[in-house]
Motif scaffolding. Structure first.
Motif, PDB file in Angstrom:
ATOM      1  N   TYR A  85      33.638  42.546  38.548  1.00 36.74           N
ATOM      2  CA  TYR A  85      34.936  43.028  38.054  1.00 36.74           C
ATOM      3  C   TYR A  85      35.893  41.851  37.867  1.00 36.74           C
ATOM      4  CZ  TYR A  85      36.370  42.758  43.022  1.00 36.74           C
ATOM      5  OH  TYR A  85      36.647  42.352  44.309  1.00 36.74           O
ATOM      6  N   PHE A  86      37.022  42.133  37.201  1.00 33.84           N
ATOM      7  CA  PHE A  86      37.971  41.055  36.958  1.00 33.84           C
ATOM      8  C   PHE A  86      39.402  41.543  37.227  1.00 33.84           C
ATOM      9  CE2 PHE A  86      39.529  37.460  34.048  1.00 33.84           C
ATOM     10  CZ  PHE A  86      39.268  36.485  34.998  1.00 33.84           C
ATOM     11  N   LYS A  87      40.328  41.277  36.370  1.00 35.73           N
ATOM     12  CA  LYS A  87      41.752  41.431  36.685  1.00 35.73           C
ATOM     13  C   LYS A  87      42.156  42.872  37.002  1.00 35.73           C
ATOM     14  CE  LYS A  87      43.082  37.327  34.066  1.00 35.73           C
ATOM     15  NZ  LYS A  87      43.945  36.729  33.030  1.00 35.73           N
ATOM     16  N   GLN A  88      41.723  43.796  36.180  1.00 33.09           N
ATOM     17  CA  GLN A  88      42.180  45.167  36.355  1.00 33.09           C
ATOM     18  C   GLN A  88      41.761  45.738  37.697  1.00 33.09           C
ATOM     19  OE1 GLN A  88      41.827  47.781  32.970  1.00 33.09           O
ATOM     20  NE2 GLN A  88      41.360  49.537  34.251  1.00 33.09           N
ATOM     21  N   GLU A  89      40.463  45.602  38.040  1.00 36.63           N
ATOM     22  CA  GLU A  89      39.982  46.138  39.301  1.00 36.63           C
ATOM     23  C   GLU A  89      40.591  45.406  40.497  1.00 36.63           C
ATOM     24  OE1 GLU A  89      38.217  45.198  36.783  1.00 36.63           O
ATOM     25  OE2 GLU A  89      36.595  46.603  36.296  1.00 36.63           O
ATOM     26  N   ILE A 111      43.480  43.865  40.804  1.00 36.51           N
ATOM     27  CA  ILE A 111      44.879  44.233  41.017  1.00 36.51           C
ATOM     28  C   ILE A 111      44.990  45.632  41.608  1.00 36.51           C
ATOM     29  CG2 ILE A 111      47.024  44.816  39.803  1.00 36.51           C
ATOM     30  CD1 ILE A 111      46.438  42.420  37.933  1.00 36.51           C
ATOM     31  N   ASN A 112      44.213  46.566  41.072  1.00 43.71           N
ATOM     32  CA  ASN A 112      44.274  47.939  41.572  1.00 43.71           C
ATOM     33  C   ASN A 112      43.734  48.053  43.001  1.00 43.71           C
ATOM     34  OD1 ASN A 112      45.250  50.076  39.473  1.00 43.71           O
ATOM     35  ND2 ASN A 112      44.071  48.591  38.272  1.00 43.71           N
ATOM     36  N   PHE A 113      42.691  47.298  43.338  1.00 42.97           N
ATOM     37  CA  PHE A 113      42.182  47.283  44.717  1.00 42.97           C
ATOM     38  C   PHE A 113      43.292  46.856  45.678  1.00 42.97           C
ATOM     39  CE2 PHE A 113      37.498  46.416  43.384  1.00 42.97           C
ATOM     40  CZ  PHE A 113      37.275  47.781  43.252  1.00 42.97           C
ATOM     41  N   ALA A 114      43.990  45.767  45.320  1.00 46.70           N
ATOM     42  CA  ALA A 114      45.041  45.234  46.189  1.00 46.70           C
ATOM     43  C   ALA A 114      46.146  46.265  46.397  1.00 46.70           C
ATOM     44  CB  ALA A 114      45.619  43.953  45.584  1.00 46.70           C
ATOM     45  N   TRP A 115      46.577  46.878  45.307  1.00 51.32           N
ATOM     46  CA  TRP A 115      47.686  47.827  45.390  1.00 51.32           C
ATOM     47  C   TRP A 115      47.287  49.064  46.204  1.00 51.32           C
ATOM     48  CZ3 TRP A 115      52.463  46.645  44.496  1.00 51.32           C
ATOM     49  CH2 TRP A 115      53.430  47.646  44.372  1.00 51.32           C
ATOM     50  N   GLU A 116      46.058  49.534  45.994  1.00 48.99           N
ATOM     51  CA  GLU A 116      45.597  50.705  46.737  1.00 48.99           C
ATOM     52  C   GLU A 116      45.553  50.420  48.237  1.00 48.99           C
ATOM     53  OE1 GLU A 116      41.635  53.576  47.275  1.00 48.99           O
ATOM     54  OE2 GLU A 116      41.687  52.071  45.668  1.00 48.99           O
ATOM     55  N   GLU A 139      51.634  32.552  31.372  1.00 50.39           N
ATOM     56  CA  GLU A 139      50.788  32.733  30.196  1.00 50.39           C
ATOM     57  C   GLU A 139      49.796  33.880  30.346  1.00 50.39           C
ATOM     58  OE1 GLU A 139      48.982  29.010  29.115  1.00 50.39           O
ATOM     59  OE2 GLU A 139      50.747  27.872  29.747  1.00 50.39           O
ATOM     60  N   ASP A 140      49.775  34.502  31.536  1.00 53.40           N
ATOM     61  CA  ASP A 140      48.793  35.550  31.797  1.00 53.40           C
ATOM     62  C   ASP A 140      49.360  36.920  31.417  1.00 53.40           C
ATOM     63  OD1 ASP A 140      46.720  37.105  32.637  1.00 53.40           O
ATOM     64  OD2 ASP A 140      46.578  36.243  34.650  1.00 53.40           O
ATOM     65  N   ASP A 141      49.339  37.223  30.120  1.00 53.63           N
ATOM     66  CA  ASP A 141      49.879  38.494  29.646  1.00 53.63           C
ATOM     67  C   ASP A 141      49.070  39.683  30.157  1.00 53.63           C
ATOM     68  OD1 ASP A 141      51.860  37.183  28.203  1.00 53.63           O
ATOM     69  OD2 ASP A 141      50.616  37.019  26.403  1.00 53.63           O
ATOM     70  N   GLU A 142      47.780  39.485  30.305  1.00 50.32           N
ATOM     71  CA  GLU A 142      46.922  40.591  30.747  1.00 50.32           C
ATOM     72  C   GLU A 142      47.320  41.069  32.141  1.00 50.32           C
ATOM     73  OE1 GLU A 142      42.190  41.677  31.527  1.00 50.32           O
ATOM     74  OE2 GLU A 142      42.776  39.660  30.855  1.00 50.32           O
ATOM     75  N   ALA A 143      47.490  40.119  33.079  1.00 51.50           N
ATOM     76  CA  ALA A 143      47.871  40.496  34.441  1.00 51.50           C
ATOM     77  C   ALA A 143      49.242  41.172  34.443  1.00 51.50           C
ATOM     78  CB  ALA A 143      47.881  39.262  35.341  1.00 51.50           C
TER      79      ALA A 143
END
Length: 876
Positions: free
Chosen positions: A100-104, A106-111, A133-137
């Motif tokens: 996994y990468f950014k989306q998972e 970030i969501n793991f951390a928040w959960e 520069e990290d628009d995705e995050a």
């Protein structure tokens, strides 16, 4: 929520997300010369991120022990003075290796942080940063997670160069790196500080608790950023920081783990002010020092050992600030084991070794601390521009063993600075002298500056004529040495080998006519050989010629042991594996001691194989060859460098054994042929630290003497057992079984006696407010039987309070028991705390069972008579 519970919850959460729970790796990074210590959770996975290693899993989670006290990540200066900096900390991490990468991530951390099932932290207390520069995050945080945009801060290259940003993370100057996104906790407006990126960001209000690094690049030494084979995730959450949040405190030092350690430090140092910063320093440094020793690092003057030494000495000095003059640091290991031993069993296993290393360093530092502080105080009194000179800082290091950080730390407390550039210049100029004095040995040459050099001519001769260039008595240069005077003599050239590389210095005599100086040791100071000893007769003066005579027998036996060490090293690598490297050695005329890296005991079968391998090389009787060459050529020859040696442009290569069995760099003295070693016999194998084993062995006549002693002992055993040598083992096995049977019968008899005694004791119980109270003394009852008696008496008496004492010599064993129905009113632990001091002892325990001890048997009858009254007060 306790620290241990947070640690466990984190691992469980990510395990539920298909992450493999991986144990913490060593604080000493394996095969990674770019790092001093493991400073982040991802270190053990570095090769995986680089694509050079494959694991059976693509997701991992760890609780990693980390140290930041040297190199790029160095928090030592701040430790004890801020709410969050430590030399040692636990990094809870989750990792994705091309999964996994950014989306998972970030969501793991928040959960984990916000869900009520896990941490349940209020969402409005959390702020987020990400790389500009990290628009995705940014989009994930704002649109998917729903963090308000005014609490998402985008931080660019704010450190003076491309990718030099608080939100672009790198393990070191080289290696895996990438943009990161961080989660901060707002401790509230009553704490000074602003959000990240603001002018007040260095305050303690907003504290980073989570960092997600998106590993995308591998930075090379020239700064090139090459894409990694597969984008990966490296997450770190500081256990101590999250514990502060979960426990409703601001400072990491207020969490349960540190509070217990701080109380232990205060108890040992007898400090009254629990807010004293020195307590924090000691508590923090205790953790880093203990775990470094667990992982095989020992105090020294170089590299990791030097960092350990300076941390340890900083802690000891803060104990000194608290008024603690005696050794105390080693006494704190038990408290640390209690706090962290369950999570890290390796700490529990190494407890005795850690205490030993601590105690030895305390003893060594104590010899110089008082004098060094006097020098520093005098320097401070004369400073006019608030800066301590580099010369003073260097003298404190070179002569008194003060690491530069320690001097700077003390200076800062007084409002001073230190001339670091001047110190560095002196270190470079007098490197050889500082290394010699850096051993912190009390010798005659401590403060003496010497000119010229001593030429060593002892490889092929034991006698030589030399000229006295310096005479030293009580750290002062003198012109003449007189009879019965102890001192140190420096010659222009000598056959005496100076202690180095694990080999002891030569002994012997310096003669000039009837003038005789006995040399008891020879050491190095820079380019000089210092002959220590006592003038037996006559007098000696500077410039006088002397005949230098080395004790040939001591040199020969020392050479046998040193050469055998080389063969042993090669044999260990052959039998145990190429991971074996030398960690230390000592070669004298009696035996050899060799420390090496290996993570389990060497089995008896392996010891026998190693011993046989060395003796086969001895019997081959091949010539020992030495070659003087440059380092590159030596490496091409396959030469190994010995632990603790320093090498210049020209090095000495030593090859010995059939087919060059051993090839190493070494400046020591050796036998001419392997056969000169004689018999080689290993006498012991043991562990000295986590991952470090020790072998001791003897050679030559010493080995023959050992065999003779063992034969005599075997003969004596045969006589006692009336058995022939070949039948001794069977006879001992039979006696052991007989002893086991007899012990079983004895225990049964004791149990019967205890049962009978308990019946007699029932009649002695007193009625106190509706319960039975029994306090009695017995003679010669062991601890186990005493405990069984307490349990039986409670059962037979019903609601009862029982205290039994057993006197064995000068020792009193105490056990108290309380029926569970009474424990709300009467607690066994409280009873023991009341009773034990009456017999000059101490104790404690649970409400229903407590143990203790005492030393004053004469006071026992009076003490026992007070139990009923104490119980009556409790029942009220």
């Amino acid at each position: 929520m306790k620290s241990a519970d947070i640690r466990q919850a984190f691992l469980q959460f990510f395990n539920s997300k298909q992450h493999e729970i991986v144990p913490s790796s060593s604080l000493v990074p394996g095969n990674d010369p770019t790092l001093l210590f493991t400073n982040a959770g991802m270190v053990q996975f570095k090769d995986v991120f680089l694509g050079e290693d494959k694991r059976s899993y693509s997701r991992a989670t760890t609780s990693q022990r980390c140290v930041r006290a040297g190199g790029k990540h160095n928090d030592l200066e701040n430790v004890g003075y801020t709410a969050r900096h430590h030399t040692f900390f636990e990094m809870l991490g989750n990792f994705s290796f091309g999964d996994y990468f950014k989306q998972e991530a970030i969501n793991f951390a928040w959960e984990f942080l916000t869900s009520k099932e896990w941490m349940g932290i209020a969402k409005d207390k959390l702020w987020v940063t990400c790389y500009e520069e990290d628009d995705e995050a940014y989009t994930i945080w704002a649109e998917q997670v729903g963090v308000p945009k005014d609490r998402i801060i985008r931080i660019g290259d704010n450190k003076g160069g491309r990718y030099n940003s608080d939100n672009f993370w790198a393990m070191g100057d080289t290696g895996p790196c990438g943009p990161c996104t961080e989660i901060f906790y707002d401790h509230g407006s009553d704490i000074w500080g602003g959000p990240p990126g603001s002018p007040e960001e260095d305050g303690d209000r907003y504290i980073e608790i989570w960092n997600i690094v998106f590993m995308q690049y591998n930075r090379s030494a020239d700064g090139e950023m090459a894409p990694l084979p597969a984008p990966s995730v490296d997450t770190g959450m500081g256990l101590e920081r999250v514990a502060a949040v979960m426990q409703g405190v601001h400072s990491n030092y207020e969490i349960d783990l540190f509070q217990n350690l701080l109380r232990a430090v205060a108890d040992v140092t007898q400090a009254k002010d629990l807010e004293d910063k020195s307590l924090r320093v000691i508590a923090d440094h205790l953790r880093s020092c203990a775990f470094l020793v667990v992982d095989g690092v020992l105090p020294s003057n170089e590299g990791r050992g030097y960092v350990l030494r300076r941390i340890m000495r900083r802690a000891i000095r803060h104990g000194h600030k608290l008024g603690q003059k005696d050794a105390f640091f080693h006494k704190l290991v038990s408290a640390l084991v209690y706090e962290m031993g369950d999570a890290y069993p390796e700490l529990t296993k190494a407890k005795a070794q850690v205490e030993k290393v601590f105690a030895a360093e305390e003893e060594q530092f104590a010899k110089t601390l008082e004098k060094g502080m006097a020098v520093l105080e005098a320097a401070l009194a004369e400073v006019k521009d608030k800066q301590i000179s580099g010369d003073v800082a260097f003298t404190l290091y070179d002569t008194y063993g003060f690491p530069f950080d320690l001097t700077a730390d003390i200076a800062r407390e007084r409002g001073y600075t230190v001339d670091e550039a001047g110190y560095d210049a002196l270190m470079e100029k007098q490197r050889e002298q500082s290394r010699s004095a850096g051993n912190f040995k009390v010798d005659y040459s401590g403060l003496v500056q010497l000119d010229g050099a001593t030429e060593f001519l002892g490889y092929d001769r034991l006698t030589e004529t030399g000229s006295i260039t310096s005479l030293i008595v009580d750290s002062e240069r003198v012109e003449t040495l007189i009879a019965e005077q102890e001192g140190c003599i420096v010659l222009n050239h000598t056959p005496f080998y100076a202690e180095s590389g694990g080999q002891i210095g030569d002994t012997g005599y310096l003669r000039s006519g009837d003038n005789v100086f006995e040399v008891t040791d020879c050491t190095k100071q820079g380019a000089h050989h210092l002959h220590h000893g006592r003038l037996l007769a006559g007098s000696l003066t500077v410039g006088q010629a002397v005949s230098a005579e080395v004790d040939g027998e001591v040199r020969a036996q020392t050479a046998r042991n040193h050469s055998a060490t080389h063969l042993l090293h090669a044999a260990l690598r052959s039998e145990l594996g190429e991971h074996v490297t030398q960690k230390g050695s000592l070669n004298d005329s009696v035996k050899l001691r060799f420390d090496f890296s290996h993570f389990e005991p060497v089995t008896p079968a392996q010891i026998k194989a190693i011993e046989t391998m060395v003796n086969q090389q001895v019997l081959a009787n091949t010539a020992v060859a030495t070659t003087q060459t440059d380092m590159q050529t030596a490496q091409d020859m396959g030469a190994m460098a010995l632990f603790g040696e320093k090498y210049g442009e020209s090095v000495r290569v030593l090859a010995m054994g059939k087919d060059n069995f051993s090839v190493e760099l070494c400046g020591g003295t050796h036998v001419n042929a392997t056969g000169d070693i004689g018999l080689f016999k290993i006498i012991s194998e043991s562990g000295v630290a986590a991952g470090v084993r020790r072998i001791e062995a003897v050679t030559g006549l010493n080995a023959l003497q050992l065999v003779d002693q063992q034969e005599q002992q075997l003969g004596a055993i045969c006589d006692l057992l009336k058995a022939k040598p070949e039948k001794v083992v069977d006879r001992v096995a039979g006696l052991r079984q007989e002893l086991k049977d007899a012990e079983k019968q004895l225990q049964e008899a004791k149990a019967k006696l205890a049962s009978a005694s308990s019946d007699d004791l029932i009649n002695q119980a007193q009625d106190v407010a509706g319960c039975k109270v029994l306090a009695a003394s017995l003679d010669g009852v062991d601890d186990k039987s005493l405990g069984e008696m307490v349990d039986k008496l409670k059962d037979k008496l019903g609601q009862a309070v029982v205290l039994l004492a057993s006197v064995q010599g000068e020792k009193i064993t105490l056990i108290a028991g309380v029926s569970k129905a009474l424990t709300k009113q009467v607690k066994a632990g409280d009873l023991m705390k009341f009773f034990a001091p009456l017999v000059d002892g101490k104790g404690g325990g649970r409400p229903d069972m407590a143990r203790g001890g005492g030393t004053n048997a004469a006071a026992l009858p009076e003490a026992l008579s007070q139990v009923s009254g104490w119980v009556a007060e409790q029942l009220g």
